[in-house]
Design a protein around this motif. Structure first.
Motif, PDB file in Angstrom:
ATOM      1  N   ASN A  60       0.821  -1.219   0.000  1.00  0.00           N
ATOM      2  CA  ASN A  60       0.000   0.000   0.000  1.00  0.00           C
ATOM      3  C   ASN A  60       0.852   1.265   0.000  1.00  0.00           C
ATOM      4  N   ARG A  61       1.907   1.277   0.777  1.00  0.00           N
ATOM      5  CA  ARG A  61       2.698   2.508   0.902  1.00  0.00           C
ATOM      6  C   ARG A  61       3.296   2.940  -0.428  1.00  0.00           C
ATOM      7  N   TYR A  63       1.831   2.761  -3.439  1.00  0.00           N
ATOM      8  CA  TYR A  63       0.788   3.506  -4.148  1.00  0.00           C
ATOM      9  C   TYR A  63       0.610   4.889  -3.530  1.00  0.00           C
ATOM     10  N   GLU A  64       0.471   4.911  -2.214  1.00  0.00           N
ATOM     11  CA  GLU A  64       0.191   6.171  -1.528  1.00  0.00           C
ATOM     12  C   GLU A  64       1.338   7.160  -1.663  1.00  0.00           C
ATOM     13  N   LYS A  68       1.092  10.761  -3.855  1.00  0.00           N
ATOM     14  CA  LYS A  68       1.399  12.054  -3.217  1.00  0.00           C
ATOM     15  C   LYS A  68       2.527  12.769  -3.948  1.00  0.00           C
ATOM     16  N   ILE A  75      -6.663  11.177  -1.352  1.00  0.00           N
ATOM     17  CA  ILE A  75      -6.440   9.775  -1.735  1.00  0.00           C
ATOM     18  C   ILE A  75      -7.311   8.883  -0.855  1.00  0.00           C
ATOM     19  N   VAL A  77      -8.816   4.776  -0.379  1.00  0.00           N
ATOM     20  CA  VAL A  77      -8.576   3.380  -0.744  1.00  0.00           C
ATOM     21  C   VAL A  77      -9.772   2.553  -0.302  1.00  0.00           C
ATOM     22  N   TYR A 114      -7.761   2.441  -5.499  1.00  0.00           N
ATOM     23  CA  TYR A 114      -7.345   3.774  -5.069  1.00  0.00           C
ATOM     24  C   TYR A 114      -8.025   4.807  -5.947  1.00  0.00           C
ATOM     25  N   ALA A 116      -7.821   9.125  -6.398  1.00  0.00           N
ATOM     26  CA  ALA A 116      -7.115  10.328  -5.989  1.00  0.00           C
ATOM     27  C   ALA A 116      -7.515  11.473  -6.913  1.00  0.00           C
TER      28      ALA A 116
END
Length: 119
Positions: A60-61, A63-64, A68, A75, A77, A114, A116
């Motif tokens: 996950n990190r 993508y996030e 950003k 964002i 999820v 996701y 955004a």
């Protein structure tokens, strides 16, 4: 992208790696994959054969962080599961696609979604 445009990513759920679903399994059960490590995805075909795809483990990190960095905000999820749909919606899906052989997707999310917004 234009300002305030929405961007959507749909991918296999990194939190259910190794879990068998009715149409695929991404990774091996019980194996812990590191960031970017290659893993095999096996798609179940109607002919009882498996289509083998070479995929990578993206937590996950990843993508996030990248969303950003690229200037996206707001964002969100989601982890959609079959139990999130009404009985009528499930029945409609089963009738339209002639499919009723559900496995773990009833209670575990096979995919991650996701969304955004580009500011």
């Amino acid at each position: 992208m234009r300002p305030n445009s929405h961007f959507i990513i749909l991918d296999t759920n990194p939190n259910t790696t190794g879990v068998p679903f009715s149409t695929f399994q991404n990774g091996e059960p019980g194996k812990s994959y590191s960031y970017g490590e290659e893993r095999v995805e096996k798609l179940n075909l109607d002919s009882q054969e498996k289509l083998i795809l070479h995929d990578f483990n993206w937590p996950n990190r990843m993508y996030e962080t990248n969303l950003k960095r690229a200037g996206f905000s707001e964002i969100t999820v989601r982890y959609p599961k079959l139990e999130d749909f009404s009985a009528e919606q499930i029945q409609q899906i089963e009738q339209e696609y002639h499919y009723k052989s559900w496995l773990n997707e009833k209670t575990q999310a096979p995919f991650i979604l996701y969304q955004a917004i580009k500011k």
